[in-house]
Design an enzyme around this catalytic site. Sequence first.
Site, PDB file in Angstrom:
ATOM      1  N   GLY A 240     -63.388 -47.670  -2.946  1.00 18.36           N
ATOM      2  CA  GLY A 240     -63.820 -48.906  -2.316  1.00 18.36           C
ATOM      3  C   GLY A 240     -64.166 -49.951  -3.337  1.00 18.36           C
ATOM      4  N   THR A 244     -70.236 -51.360  -3.162  1.00 17.71           N
ATOM      5  CA  THR A 244     -70.301 -50.975  -1.760  1.00 17.71           C
ATOM      6  C   THR A 244     -71.094 -49.695  -1.550  1.00 17.71           C
ATOM      7  OG1 THR A 244     -68.111 -50.060  -2.113  1.00 17.71           O
ATOM      8  CG2 THR A 244     -68.249 -52.128  -0.911  1.00 17.71           C
ATOM      9  N   GLY A 245     -71.573 -49.116  -2.623  1.00 19.01           N
ATOM     10  CA  GLY A 245     -72.457 -47.973  -2.450  1.00 19.01           C
ATOM     11  C   GLY A 245     -71.840 -46.621  -2.765  1.00 19.01           C
ATOM     12  N   GLU A 464     -54.836 -64.729  10.554  1.00 19.54           N
ATOM     13  CA  GLU A 464     -54.873 -63.340  11.032  1.00 19.54           C
ATOM     14  C   GLU A 464     -54.553 -63.257  12.514  1.00 19.54           C
ATOM     15  OE1 GLU A 464     -54.921 -60.841   9.147  1.00 19.54           O
ATOM     16  OE2 GLU A 464     -55.442 -61.927   7.319  1.00 19.54           O
TER      17      GLU A 464
END
Length: 667
Positions: A240, A244-245, A464
């Site tokens: 990731g 983000t941890g 999108e």
Amino acid sequence: MADNNQNQNQNQNRNGFNDGGQNKPGSGFSLTWLYIIIGIALLFITFYDTSVPTKEVSYANLQNYIWEGYVEKIVVVTNENLAEVSLVDDSVVISEILGSDAKKYTKKPQISSKIPSAEKLDDLVTAATTEKGYTIDVTYEERKDYMGTFLWSFGPILFFVILWIIMSRRMTGGGGIFSVGKSKAQVFDKGSNKMKITFKDVAGLAEAKQEVQEIVEFLKNPVKYTKLGGKIPKGALLVGPPGTGKTLLAKAVAGEANVPFFSLSGSDFVEMFVGVGASRVRDLFRQAKEKSPCIIFIDEIDAVGRARGKNPSFNANDERENTLNQLLTEMDGFGTNSGIIVLAATNRADILDKALLRAGRFDRQISVDLPDVHERKEIFEVHLRPIKLADGVDLDLMARQTPGFSGADIANVCNEAALIAARRNKEAVDKQDFLDAVDRIIGGLEKKNKITTAEEKRSIAIHEAGHASVSWLLEYANPLVKVTIVPRGKALGAAWYLPEERQLTTTEQMLDEMCALLGGRAAEQVVLGRVSTGALNDLERATKMAYSMVVYYGMSEKLKNISYYDSTQSDYSFTKPYSDKTSELIDSEIKSIVQGQFDRAVKIIKEHLSQHAELAELLVDKEVIFADDVTRIFGPRPWKTRMDELNEAEGNEGIEGNIDKTNETDE
Ligand code: ADP
Ligand code: MG
Ligand code: ZN
């Protein structure tokens, strides 16, 4: 603030229970002793000087002294043409010669003098003794300069040895030359509850958390899984964007696993010495086997796990390859049930060597994405825990204000807000402090191109929504699962599709897919009347698809059934298997295919303008929309898709697990 606390905890851990490779008590010869010995030797050499200090006098004076009968004894150092002279024990003589220096030169010999030659002095002494009747004791000796000889012959070697020791210490971070091959992992042992980070500290990331929790389960209760014949996975890779941890998640595993946890970074393997990386890997796994069941965590694994070069002779960094090979070997080497699970983290899964990712090694990839609105709120909750809040701080608002922020960014916002409030001498942190902190961080982060302005956000939403609309309305386009305008890594927005697992692709399918790819730019063209750079990735893929249709698959009108694909092609063929005329034809065919599909997408958007607008608005509002929302706006698709089949079979849920991989992103 939250960050500070955690950092302190980490430091404590570092000092607290590091019994990793390097500082094992009693591990043979300690380097400190080597230093002490060298130091003593040097001191000894410098101060071991037996010669007595003497006053230097001229040869003429010396001649005088000899004639006057002041001299009792002479030692002639022949190889230096030096005479060391002891005076007679007579206070008058001594005070006359040495004067005020008498106190300094109390020991014999008191004076020294350079002499023209030993013979001259000998003649003089002989003359003085025979004429005046003195007795002067003359001895000759040759004096070797042991110190100088030693320094000249061993000095350079000694110098380089010391230099080498210092350098190797630098490079190994204090481990010394005798432990370069040792792994530098920190070990967090079970039972020590100093590791304060738990799964409670990790907000959001529900799926990732579940996956790693399962890994902890495997180790706690392996029999449950193996008794049915299953094998416990050997490795899991956390993938990731930064912040983000991933590392946090691994720390939480360490805190909760209740098994020894080896933590190190990919770059810890890398060293200037050849073979060190590989031997460190070996050492790491050896230690791990002793403590199994346990977890090895390799952070930033891309430092060693980068894809190996195809052409070895062009690749200077063999060392890294050796390290990687050793890692692969070790991961294969231990039996599945031996209870070592390797956890790794990277934000560059794309550059990892394929061999690392194959089943049996890091067979589980756990994706750790940027948080959406709800997850951001949860992360705020975690990081606001230690902060004194004023009334009226609205978490929902905060979460909505921070699209594209990673967990680390949010932690930073909370800390920054507290600092701002402190600067303003407030009792508690209020809403305005948070908003200012967000502004400040966005200002600081803008360069990263991640945080979007309101206008950009709308533009991305239109883009999108264009993909979503077009793909929804085309029979063969992959069914949509989820669209988001939360920037992820390099992408500003993304649409997830459920790719059909098919072996064959028809012309219609390829064209529909291209049309959906171009739908984003087409929507910008139709709605905003201008296009943007956001479609780079779309265009690249559409163009490549058109190229392969024309050049490889023989799918174009004018070059039907001709393929210039060469399965035996080597990497270095510079010649084209077709004429210049054909290349012009290929170009024009590619152009016309892409143009055709773009026009088709424009037409579709124009026909469904109001629905598209509705979708775009929803996207601005919610940031993430799902197939359900699109169905509500466009109505159900008239043809049966694979998703519908799946829905029927499994009852709505269970699809999101196997999406991704062919999702489509916009830069
Ligand atoms: P990376 O994914 O780059 O390894 P880290 O795990 O080091 O990121 O995260 C950095 C910091 O960001 C953490 O120490 C934590 O304070 C904060 N953070 C990131 N993600 C989360 C999360 N999901 N929940 C709580 N805090 C988080
Ligand atoms: Mg990290
Ligand atoms: Zn796009």
